[in-house]
Design a protein around this motif. Structure first.
Motif, PDB file in Angstrom:
ATOM      1  N   LEU A 194      15.559  -1.051   5.005  1.00  0.00           N
ATOM      2  CA  LEU A 194      15.035  -2.249   5.660  1.00  0.00           C
ATOM      3  C   LEU A 194      13.518  -2.271   5.514  1.00  0.00           C
ATOM      4  CD1 LEU A 194      17.070  -2.241   9.015  1.00  0.00           C
ATOM      5  CD2 LEU A 194      17.635  -3.360   6.853  1.00  0.00           C
ATOM      6  N   GLY A 195      12.994  -3.424   5.178  1.00  0.00           N
ATOM      7  CA  GLY A 195      11.554  -3.582   4.994  1.00  0.00           C
ATOM      8  C   GLY A 195      11.266  -4.936   4.378  1.00  0.00           C
ATOM      9  N   ILE A 196      10.136  -5.044   3.710  1.00  0.00           N
ATOM     10  CA  ILE A 196       9.749  -6.310   3.091  1.00  0.00           C
ATOM     11  C   ILE A 196      10.491  -6.434   1.760  1.00  0.00           C
ATOM     12  CG2 ILE A 196       7.833  -7.670   2.175  1.00  0.00           C
ATOM     13  CD1 ILE A 196       5.990  -6.181   4.111  1.00  0.00           C
ATOM     14  N   ALA A 246       6.696  -3.017   1.301  1.00  0.00           N
ATOM     15  CA  ALA A 246       7.623  -3.414   0.247  1.00  0.00           C
ATOM     16  C   ALA A 246       8.695  -2.338   0.058  1.00  0.00           C
ATOM     17  CB  ALA A 246       6.875  -3.642  -1.052  1.00  0.00           C
ATOM     18  N   ILE A 247       9.951  -2.771  -0.007  1.00  0.00           N
ATOM     19  CA  ILE A 247      11.048  -1.828  -0.210  1.00  0.00           C
ATOM     20  C   ILE A 247      10.936  -1.170  -1.581  1.00  0.00           C
ATOM     21  CG2 ILE A 247      13.546  -1.672  -0.536  1.00  0.00           C
ATOM     22  CD1 ILE A 247      13.861  -3.781   1.646  1.00  0.00           C
ATOM     23  N   ARG A 248      10.572  -1.957  -2.587  1.00  0.00           N
ATOM     24  CA  ARG A 248      10.457  -1.414  -3.932  1.00  0.00           C
ATOM     25  C   ARG A 248       9.329  -0.373  -3.980  1.00  0.00           C
ATOM     26  NH1 ARG A 248      15.135  -2.711  -6.502  1.00  0.00           N
ATOM     27  NH2 ARG A 248      15.432  -4.972  -6.701  1.00  0.00           N
ATOM     28  N   MET A 302       0.006   3.762  -2.961  1.00  0.00           N
ATOM     29  CA  MET A 302      -0.717   4.959  -2.539  1.00  0.00           C
ATOM     30  C   MET A 302       0.111   6.237  -2.729  1.00  0.00           C
ATOM     31  SD  MET A 302      -3.811   4.373  -1.634  1.00  0.00           S
ATOM     32  CE  MET A 302      -4.969   3.236  -0.891  1.00  0.00           C
ATOM     33  N   ARG A 303       1.407   6.153  -2.500  1.00  0.00           N
ATOM     34  CA  ARG A 303       2.182   7.394  -2.540  1.00  0.00           C
ATOM     35  C   ARG A 303       2.391   7.919  -3.957  1.00  0.00           C
ATOM     36  NH1 ARG A 303       7.564   7.991  -3.365  1.00  0.00           N
ATOM     37  NH2 ARG A 303       8.778   6.165  -3.981  1.00  0.00           N
ATOM     38  N   CYS A 304       2.084   7.114  -4.969  1.00  0.00           N
ATOM     39  CA  CYS A 304       2.230   7.580  -6.347  1.00  0.00           C
ATOM     40  C   CYS A 304       0.980   8.295  -6.845  1.00  0.00           C
ATOM     41  CB  CYS A 304       2.570   6.415  -7.274  1.00  0.00           C
ATOM     42  SG  CYS A 304       1.241   5.187  -7.438  1.00  0.00           S
ATOM     43  N   ILE A 305      -0.084   8.353  -6.027  1.00  0.00           N
ATOM     44  CA  ILE A 305      -1.354   8.945  -6.462  1.00  0.00           C
ATOM     45  C   ILE A 305      -1.427  10.407  -6.032  1.00  0.00           C
ATOM     46  CG2 ILE A 305      -3.866   8.767  -6.358  1.00  0.00           C
ATOM     47  CD1 ILE A 305      -3.542   5.817  -5.620  1.00  0.00           C
ATOM     48  N   PRO A 306      -1.647  11.323  -6.956  1.00  0.00           N
ATOM     49  CA  PRO A 306      -1.766  12.744  -6.589  1.00  0.00           C
ATOM     50  C   PRO A 306      -2.924  12.980  -5.616  1.00  0.00           C
ATOM     51  CG  PRO A 306      -1.474  12.511  -8.952  1.00  0.00           C
ATOM     52  CD  PRO A 306      -1.705  11.124  -8.412  1.00  0.00           C
ATOM     53  N   ASN A 307      -2.800  14.032  -4.834  1.00  0.00           N
ATOM     54  CA  ASN A 307      -3.810  14.524  -3.881  1.00  0.00           C
ATOM     55  C   ASN A 307      -3.893  13.733  -2.586  1.00  0.00           C
ATOM     56  OD1 ASN A 307      -4.638  16.705  -5.440  1.00  0.00           O
ATOM     57  ND2 ASN A 307      -6.280  15.573  -6.446  1.00  0.00           N
ATOM     58  N   LEU A 308      -3.310  12.539  -2.516  1.00  0.00           N
ATOM     59  CA  LEU A 308      -3.412  11.749  -1.289  1.00  0.00           C
ATOM     60  C   LEU A 308      -2.416  12.227  -0.235  1.00  0.00           C
ATOM     61  CD1 LEU A 308      -3.845   7.997  -2.330  1.00  0.00           C
ATOM     62  CD2 LEU A 308      -5.584   9.749  -1.978  1.00  0.00           C
ATOM     63  N   ILE A 309      -2.844  12.148   1.008  1.00  0.00           N
ATOM     64  CA  ILE A 309      -1.961  12.287   2.172  1.00  0.00           C
ATOM     65  C   ILE A 309      -1.810  10.884   2.748  1.00  0.00           C
ATOM     66  CG2 ILE A 309      -1.788  13.210   4.527  1.00  0.00           C
ATOM     67  CD1 ILE A 309      -3.515  15.587   3.502  1.00  0.00           C
ATOM     68  N   VAL A 310      -0.575  10.424   2.920  1.00  0.00           N
ATOM     69  CA  VAL A 310      -0.340   9.049   3.362  1.00  0.00           C
ATOM     70  C   VAL A 310       0.430   9.079   4.682  1.00  0.00           C
ATOM     71  CG1 VAL A 310       0.570   6.791   2.766  1.00  0.00           C
ATOM     72  CG2 VAL A 310      -0.267   8.306   0.956  1.00  0.00           C
ATOM     73  N   PHE A 311      -0.203   8.554   5.720  1.00  0.00           N
ATOM     74  CA  PHE A 311       0.292   8.663   7.097  1.00  0.00           C
ATOM     75  C   PHE A 311       0.297   7.286   7.759  1.00  0.00           C
ATOM     76  CE2 PHE A 311      -1.002   8.808  11.582  1.00  0.00           C
ATOM     77  CZ  PHE A 311      -0.014   9.612  12.142  1.00  0.00           C
ATOM     78  N   SER A 312       1.245   7.088   8.650  1.00  0.00           N
ATOM     79  CA  SER A 312       1.250   5.866   9.451  1.00  0.00           C
ATOM     80  C   SER A 312       1.674   6.196  10.871  1.00  0.00           C
ATOM     81  CB  SER A 312       2.211   4.823   8.853  1.00  0.00           C
ATOM     82  OG  SER A 312       2.059   3.574   9.502  1.00  0.00           O
ATOM     83  N   ASP A 352       0.805  -1.222   0.000  1.00  0.00           N
ATOM     84  CA  ASP A 352       0.000   0.000   0.000  1.00  0.00           C
ATOM     85  C   ASP A 352       0.837   1.270   0.000  1.00  0.00           C
ATOM     86  OD1 ASP A 352       0.143   0.956   3.048  1.00  0.00           O
ATOM     87  OD2 ASP A 352      -0.174  -1.203   3.049  1.00  0.00           O
ATOM     88  N   ILE A 353       2.005   1.264   0.654  1.00  0.00           N
ATOM     89  CA  ILE A 353       2.847   2.472   0.623  1.00  0.00           C
ATOM     90  C   ILE A 353       3.232   2.780  -0.814  1.00  0.00           C
ATOM     91  CG2 ILE A 353       4.968   3.558   1.436  1.00  0.00           C
ATOM     92  CD1 ILE A 353       4.949   1.609   3.797  1.00  0.00           C
ATOM     93  N   SER A 354       3.640   1.740  -1.534  1.00  0.00           N
ATOM     94  CA  SER A 354       4.098   1.921  -2.909  1.00  0.00           C
ATOM     95  C   SER A 354       2.979   2.402  -3.823  1.00  0.00           C
ATOM     96  CB  SER A 354       4.678   0.605  -3.454  1.00  0.00           C
ATOM     97  OG  SER A 354       5.741   0.147  -2.649  1.00  0.00           O
TER      98      SER A 354
END
Length: 642
Positions: A599-601, A574-576, A447-457, A443-445
Motif C-alpha cells: 500500500l502506498g502511492i 511511490a510503491i515502485r 534515496m535507498r538506491c544510493i550507497p552510504n546513505l542511511i534512510v529513516f522516517s 524520495d524513498i525510491s
C-alpha cells in the motif's frame, strides 16, 4: 457564498474579450480582477499575495499579445490566478486547489493557455526558449514567446543557464523579470542587491527615459530611432550605473525598470517590444500583495494565508481544545536550536524555505550558523558537503519534491565522499492542495538506491527529534536522510530528553496473528488506527514500525517472515522501488515465501486535494489498510499493489 465578478470582468471569458475593450477600460478591469481574487481566496483559500502583485502585468500581457498563439510561460505559477480567471476558468475558479477541481498552478492538461506545466521554480526561461527555437525552425516568425519569472526564481542556476543560452540563440523570446524582492520569504543574495541597484539608480533611469523621449520625437524612422537609442544607451551605461551590464553582457537587450502597476506604461512598453526581434529582458518592479494592505506589509504571512475575513484581515483558524501536537517542521526547527546549543559544529541550510522548514528559528537566534541560500537546491547540498569536510554537522532542509533537483549532488558530492550531511526532507509523501508537482512521492525510491546513505522516517515527533540528535554524534560518520510529512504529528508532549536512535533498528508495536503490517514513517499511525478497528472485528494483526528503509532491520524481518505468511506494507511514497519493494528484495534474498500486498502511492500521478482525501484515494488511510487486511484474510492473494 456567491461571488460575482465586476461589470467588465463579468464580460470577459477569454483574452479575445479583453482585447475588445479600450485601453482606458483596462484600469477598471485591473481593479475588478484584483477584487475578484481577494473575494475568491478569502472564501475558498489558495495562494494570495503573488497574484495580486501581477494583476496589471497579467492584463497587459493578454491585452497586447495574441494568446494562446503567442506563448506565455509563468514561472512557478503561484502568481497565475489572474491568468486563469482571464482564460476561461472564472466560473470554476472556486474549485481552485480543491479535490477534483482546477489546479493551483498552470497545467497543460487544463487549458491551451497554460503552455507549460509548472510548480517548481526557474523553468520558465528554458521552456519559453525551447518554444521560441521551435517556432523559428517552423518559420513562425510572427509568434511571440514570453517568460514571466520572479527575482526569487532568477537566483536558481537553471535560470542563469537559460539566460546564457538565450543570449546566443537568436530566438524571439521576451523575459519579464518580475522584481518584488520576494519569493515566499524575502530574497537573499547578490542578485537582490544588483536589482536594487538598478531600480534605485535615479541618474541612469532618468537619463535613459530622457533619451528615449527625445529620440521618440525626432522625425526619423522607427528602426533608426531604436538603433540610435540602443547606441546611446550603451555609451551611458558604464558611466552612470556600475552594475547595469549584467543582462546585456549575456546579449540580452535590457529594458526597464518600469512600474509594474502602471497599466498604461506596461501596455505601451509591451507593444513596443513586440517589434524588437531576438532575446530581450524587461525589468518590471511590482509589490507582492498589491491592493491588499495587510498582504503588502507582511508578504510571507499572506503568501497562502488560508481563509480570512477580507474586511478585517482576520485569518480563520480553528481553536483547538487542549494541547495539540506541533507541526513536524516546528519540531525540526526547535530541535535544531537545542542541538546547536549543545554542539557548536551544528549548522543549518535551506534553499529559500526558512519559514516553511522552520529553520527561521535558528536563523533568528544564530544567524552565523543557519543560512538561506535562495532557490538553489543543488548549491544547498554541495555547500553542506563543503561544510562537512571541515567538521561541521550540517542539517540541509529541503522539501522532498525539491530535493529531486539535487539528486546528482547527493550522489556525487555527499554519498561518494561519505560525508555526514543530514538531509532533512520536509513535505515527504502526499502534501495536499499543491498537487503532483509538490508531492514528495519519490524520495524513498531514489534515496535507498544510493550507497552510504542511511534512510529513516519517524512515526512521531519524538522519533524525529531522537534521529536528529543521533545524526550529529561523533560516531555517526555517514550521510543521513530523514523524511517526514507536512503538517501536524501525533504527540503534544514531544519535547523529551534526547535518546540515541539505534541505526537500522525498527520496533514491534504490537504482536498479532495471521497477518503482519509493516509500516515506514508517519503512516504507521494509520496502521495503529486500523488495528483498533480490526480488533473490533476479532482480527489481531501484528504491527511493525520498520523506521529504516536503509539499512533494513534484518533481524526484525526474519522474525516477521518466519511467523507470518501474509504481509502488508504501508508507506507514504511511490510503491515502485519504495519501502514495499525493499521488503520484497529481502524476501527474495532469503528465499521467504509469503503473500504480500503493498500500500502506498500508486504508479500514476496523484492530483491535488486534502491529504486525507488523497490518502483515501490511494488506499492507505486507516480504512484502506483495514480493508486490505480483511481482503487478505478472506482470500489467498499473491504479490500485488494497492
Amino acid at each position: 457564498m456567491d461571488i460575482t465578478a465586476g461589470q467588465l470582468l463579468s464580460q470577459i471569458e477569454y483574452p479575445s474579450d479583453l482585447r475588445k475593450l479600450t485601453r482606458e477600460q483596462l484600469h477598471q478591469v485591473c481593479d475588478e480582477l484584483r477584487q475578484f481574487i481577494i473575494d475568491q481566496v478569502s472564501v475558498h483559500g489558495g495562494h494570495f499575495a503573488a497574484s495580486l502583485g501581477v494583476v496589471e502585468l497579467t492584463v497587459a500581457l493578454h491585452y497586447v499579445y495574441n494568446t494562446p498563439y503567442d506563448q506565455l510561460v509563468w514561472d512557478v505559477g503561484h502568481q497565475a490566478y489572474g491568468h486563469k480567471i482571464l482564460t476561461g476558468r472564472k466560473s470554476v475558479f472556486h474549485t481552485n486547489r480543491k479535490y477534483h477541481g482546477i489546479s493551483g498552478f498552470p497545467n497543460r492538461g487544463e487549458s491551451e493557455y497554460d503552455t507549460f506545466g509548472v510548480g517548481h521554480s526557474s523553468t520558465s526561461i528554458s521552456a519559453a526558449l525551447g518554444m521560441a527555437l521551435a517556432s523559428k525552425y517552423k518559420g513562425e516568425h510572427d509568434r511571440q514567446h514570453i517568460a514571466v519569472i520572479g527575482d526569487g526564481s532568477m537566483t536558481a542556476g537553471m535560470a542563469f543557464e537559460a539566460l546564457n543560452h538565450a543570449g546566443v540563440a537568436n530566438a524571439n523570446v521576451l523575459i519579464i523579470l518580475n522584481d518584488n524582492c520576494m519569493s515566499i520569504d524575502p530574497n537573499v543574495g547578490a542578485l537582490k542587491e544588483y536589482l536594487t541597484d538598478i531600480s534605485t539608480s535615479h541618474t541612469y533611469n532618468k537619463l535613459r527615459d530622457d533619451v528615449w523621449n527625445m529620440l521618440g520625437k525626432l522625425p526619423v524612422g522607427k528602426k533608426f530611432t531604436r538603433d540610435m537609442a540602443s547606441k546611446f544607451e550603451a555609451s551611458i551605461k558604464g558611466l552612470v550605473s556600475k552594475s547595469s551590464n549584467l543582462f546585456e553582457s549575456l546579449n540580452l537587450r535590457y529594458f526597464g525598470p518600469i512600474d509594474g502597476h502602471n497599466i498604461s506604461k506596461l501596455t505601451d512598453t509591451l507593444q513596443d517590444l513586440k517589434d524588437i526581434p531576438g532575446p530581450k529582458l524587461l525589468h518590471v518592479v511590482t509589490t507582492k500583495g498589491k491592493g491588499y494592505s495587510l498582504a503588502e506589509k507582511d508578504q510571507t504571512k499572506w503568501h497562502a494565508p488560508g481563509l480570512f475575513d477580507k474586511i478585517t484581515g482576520e485569518i480563520f483558524k480553528k481553536i483547538p481544545e487542549g494541547p495539540q501536537p506541533p507541526k513536524y517542521q516546528d519540531v525540526f526547527g526547535l530541535t535544531m536550536i537545542e542541538l546547536a546549543e549543545q554542539n557548536d559544529k551544528v549548522m543549518g541550510i535551506t534553499p529559500a524555505m526558512p519559514s516553511g522548514s522552520s529553520l527561521k528559528f535558528m536563523m533568528e537566534k544564530m544567524p552565523d550558523r543557519a543560512f538561506d541560500v535562495g532557490i538553489c537546491e543543488q548549491h544547498a547540498v554541495t555547500l553542506s558537503a563543503g561544510l562537512a569536510t571541515q567538521g561541521m554537522r550540517v542539517y540541509c532542509n529541503i522539501y522532498s519534491s525539491f530535493m529531486q533537483r539535487a539528486f546528482d549532488q547527493v550522489v556525487h558530492d555527499v554519498a561518494i565522499q561519505n560525508l555526514p550531511v543530514v538531509l532533512c526532507l520536509d513535505r515527504a509523501g502526499l502534501v495536499g492542495e499543491d498537487g503532483a508537482t509538490h508531492h514528495g512521492a519519490y524520495d524513498i525510491s531514489y534515496m535507498r538506491c544510493i550507497p552510504n546513505l542511511i534512510v529513516f522516517s519517524p512515526m512521531n515527533e519524538e522519533e524525529l527529534r531522537n534521529m536528529m540528535y543521533t545524526a550529529q554524534l561523533p560516531e555517526q560518520k555517514s550521510p543521513v536522510v530523514i523524511r517526514y510529512p507536512r503538517g501536524e504529528g501525533v504527540m503534544s508532549d514531544w519535547r523529551k530528553p534526547f535518546a540515541v536512535m539505534p541505526i537500522g533498528k525498527g520496533r514491534k508495536i504490537r504482536d498479532g496473528r495471521d497477518v503482519a503490517i509493516l509500516s515506514f514513517g508517519h503512516p504507521g499511525n494509520f496502521v495503529t488506527e486500523a488495528c483498533r478497528e480490526l480488533m473490533n472485528d476479532g482480527l489481531e494483526p501484528a504491527h511493525y514500525d520498520i523506521r529504516f528503509v536503509k539499512p533494513l532491520d534484518k533481524e526484525l524481518l526474519h522474525e516477521v517472515f518466519s511467523r507470518y505468511d501474509k504481509v502488508i506494507t504501508v508507506e507514504d511514497g511511490a510503491i515502485r522501488g519504495g519501502f514495499g519493494s525493499a521488503i520484497l528484495e529481502f524476501m527474495a534474498e532469503y528465499n521467504y515465501k509469503a503473500d504480500v500486498k503493498m500500500l502506498g502511492i500508486p504508479d500514476r500521478l496523484v492530483e491535488h486535494g486534502k491529504p486525507a482525501e488523497l490518502h483515501r484515494e490511494c488506499g492507505y488511510d486507516a480504512a484502506g489498510i483495514a480493508m486490505a487486511v480483511r481482503q487478505m484474510m478472506s482470500s489467498q492473494v499473491t504479490v500485488s499493489e494497492g
